[in-house]
Design a protein around this motif. Structure first.
Motif, PDB file in Angstrom:
ATOM      1  N   VAL A   1       0.771  -1.174  -0.051  1.00 29.41           N
ATOM      2  CA  VAL A   1      -0.189   0.012   0.033  1.00 29.41           C
ATOM      3  C   VAL A   1       1.150   1.192  -0.137  1.00 29.41           C
ATOM      4  CG1 VAL A   1      -1.599   1.297   1.400  1.00 29.41           C
ATOM      5  CG2 VAL A   1      -2.104  -1.056   1.115  1.00 29.41           C
ATOM      6  N   LEU A   2       1.932   1.385   0.712  1.00 24.79           N
ATOM      7  CA  LEU A   2       2.934   2.517   1.150  1.00 24.79           C
ATOM      8  C   LEU A   2       3.453   2.643  -0.515  1.00 24.79           C
ATOM      9  CD1 LEU A   2       4.532   2.212   4.342  1.00 24.79           C
ATOM     10  CD2 LEU A   2       2.982   4.155   3.556  1.00 24.79           C
ATOM     11  N   ASN A   3       3.983   1.701  -1.140  1.00 25.16           N
ATOM     12  CA  ASN A   3       4.500   1.579  -2.514  1.00 25.16           C
ATOM     13  C   ASN A   3       3.597   2.311  -3.480  1.00 25.16           C
ATOM     14  OD1 ASN A   3       6.191   1.442  -4.225  1.00 25.16           O
ATOM     15  ND2 ASN A   3       6.476  -0.803  -4.251  1.00 25.16           N
ATOM     16  N   MET A   4       2.529   1.915  -3.599  1.00 28.30           N
ATOM     17  CA  MET A   4       1.487   2.337  -4.485  1.00 28.30           C
ATOM     18  C   MET A   4       1.246   4.002  -4.202  1.00 28.30           C
ATOM     19  SD  MET A   4      -1.522  -0.593  -5.268  1.00 28.30           S
ATOM     20  CE  MET A   4      -1.959  -0.893  -3.749  1.00 28.30           C
ATOM     21  N   ILE A   5       1.015   4.319  -3.059  1.00 23.60           N
ATOM     22  CA  ILE A   5       1.070   5.526  -2.299  1.00 23.60           C
ATOM     23  C   ILE A   5       1.881   6.224  -2.920  1.00 23.60           C
ATOM     24  CG2 ILE A   5       0.433   7.284  -0.524  1.00 23.60           C
ATOM     25  CD1 ILE A   5      -1.092   5.060   0.696  1.00 23.60           C
ATOM     26  N   LEU A   6       3.069   6.110  -2.601  1.00 22.51           N
ATOM     27  CA  LEU A   6       4.326   6.898  -3.004  1.00 22.51           C
ATOM     28  C   LEU A   6       4.706   6.593  -4.552  1.00 22.51           C
ATOM     29  CD1 LEU A   6       6.798   5.698  -0.023  1.00 22.51           C
ATOM     30  CD2 LEU A   6       5.639   7.863  -0.407  1.00 22.51           C
ATOM     31  N   GLY A   7       4.220   5.927  -5.179  1.00 24.83           N
ATOM     32  CA  GLY A   7       4.255   5.711  -6.675  1.00 24.83           C
ATOM     33  C   GLY A   7       3.373   6.827  -7.329  1.00 24.83           C
ATOM     34  N   LYS A   8       2.108   7.006  -6.660  1.00 22.48           N
ATOM     35  CA  LYS A   8       1.188   7.792  -7.276  1.00 22.48           C
ATOM     36  C   LYS A   8       1.591   9.132  -7.222  1.00 22.48           C
ATOM     37  CE  LYS A   8      -1.994   5.037  -8.625  1.00 22.48           C
ATOM     38  NZ  LYS A   8      -2.394   4.856  -9.767  1.00 22.48           N
ATOM     39  N   VAL A   9       2.349   9.839  -5.836  1.00 25.91           N
ATOM     40  CA  VAL A   9       2.663  11.107  -5.678  1.00 25.91           C
ATOM     41  C   VAL A   9       4.239  11.326  -6.317  1.00 25.91           C
ATOM     42  CG1 VAL A   9       1.054  11.376  -3.646  1.00 25.91           C
ATOM     43  CG2 VAL A   9       3.323  10.524  -3.135  1.00 25.91           C
ATOM     44  N   ASP A  10       4.408  10.356  -7.385  1.00 28.53           N
ATOM     45  CA  ASP A  10       5.939  10.580  -7.823  1.00 28.53           C
ATOM     46  C   ASP A  10       6.999  10.651  -6.691  1.00 28.53           C
ATOM     47  OD1 ASP A  10       5.890  10.630 -10.428  1.00 28.53           O
ATOM     48  OD2 ASP A  10       5.834  12.840 -10.776  1.00 28.53           O
ATOM     49  N   ARG A  11       7.052   9.732  -5.795  1.00 24.31           N
ATOM     50  CA  ARG A  11       8.235   9.511  -4.636  1.00 24.31           C
ATOM     51  C   ARG A  11       8.589   8.097  -4.915  1.00 24.31           C
ATOM     52  NH1 ARG A  11      10.214  14.090  -2.380  1.00 24.31           N
ATOM     53  NH2 ARG A  11       8.358  15.319  -1.955  1.00 24.31           N
ATOM     54  N   SER A  12       8.857   7.807  -6.263  1.00 23.62           N
ATOM     55  CA  SER A  12       9.436   6.425  -6.560  1.00 23.62           C
ATOM     56  C   SER A  12      10.852   5.979  -5.644  1.00 23.62           C
ATOM     57  CB  SER A  12       9.754   6.048  -8.038  1.00 23.62           C
ATOM     58  OG  SER A  12      10.782   6.934  -8.503  1.00 23.62           O
ATOM     59  N   ASP A  13      11.577   7.246  -5.540  1.00 21.43           N
ATOM     60  CA  ASP A  13      12.775   6.967  -4.693  1.00 21.43           C
ATOM     61  C   ASP A  13      12.490   6.353  -3.340  1.00 21.43           C
ATOM     62  OD1 ASP A  13      11.748   9.362  -4.188  1.00 21.43           O
ATOM     63  OD2 ASP A  13      13.701  10.332  -3.963  1.00 21.43           O
ATOM     64  N   TRP A  14      11.398   6.861  -2.519  1.00 25.85           N
ATOM     65  CA  TRP A  14      11.079   6.599  -1.269  1.00 25.85           C
ATOM     66  C   TRP A  14      10.243   5.350  -1.490  1.00 25.85           C
ATOM     67  CZ3 TRP A  14      12.500   8.498   3.176  1.00 25.85           C
ATOM     68  CH2 TRP A  14      13.062   9.713   3.062  1.00 25.85           C
ATOM     69  N   ALA A  15       9.537   4.938  -2.328  1.00 26.29           N
ATOM     70  CA  ALA A  15       8.735   3.753  -2.688  1.00 26.29           C
ATOM     71  C   ALA A  15       9.836   2.540  -2.591  1.00 26.29           C
ATOM     72  CB  ALA A  15       8.157   3.927  -3.835  1.00 26.29           C
ATOM     73  N   THR A  16      11.015   2.889  -3.523  1.00 26.09           N
ATOM     74  CA  THR A  16      12.086   1.679  -3.416  1.00 26.09           C
ATOM     75  C   THR A  16      12.484   1.556  -2.093  1.00 26.09           C
ATOM     76  OG1 THR A  16      12.745   2.396  -5.513  1.00 26.09           O
ATOM     77  CG2 THR A  16      14.289   1.113  -4.400  1.00 26.09           C
TER      78      THR A  16
END
Length: 65
Positions: free
Chosen positions: A18-33
């Motif tokens: 869920v965190l990965n999807m949320i962070l991906g939607k707000v253009d924070r792919s580095d934080w998602a990783t």
């Protein structure tokens, strides 16, 4: 092996997903990783005791010292 461990691993997996999807939607792919990596480390920490117990059982079963 306890069923609670399976639920803990599944819970961490769902939370990280869920965190990965949320962070991906707000253009924070580095934080998602980074959250994915943190989830892997947390699950490894939960499972490492069971892996150690497995190796000890195998060593005892085959009388390897």
């Amino acid at each position: 092996m306890d069923i609670a461990l399976i639920f803990k691993v599944a819970g961490v997996g769902i939370l990280i997903s869920v965190l990965n999807m949320i962070l991906g939607k707000v253009d924070r792919s580095d934080w998602a990783t980074l959250t994915t990596l943190a989830g892997v480390i947390i699950v490894l920490g939960l499972v490492i005791g069971e892996i150690s117990e497995l190796f000890n059982t195998v060593r005892t079963m085959f009388r390897l010292y």
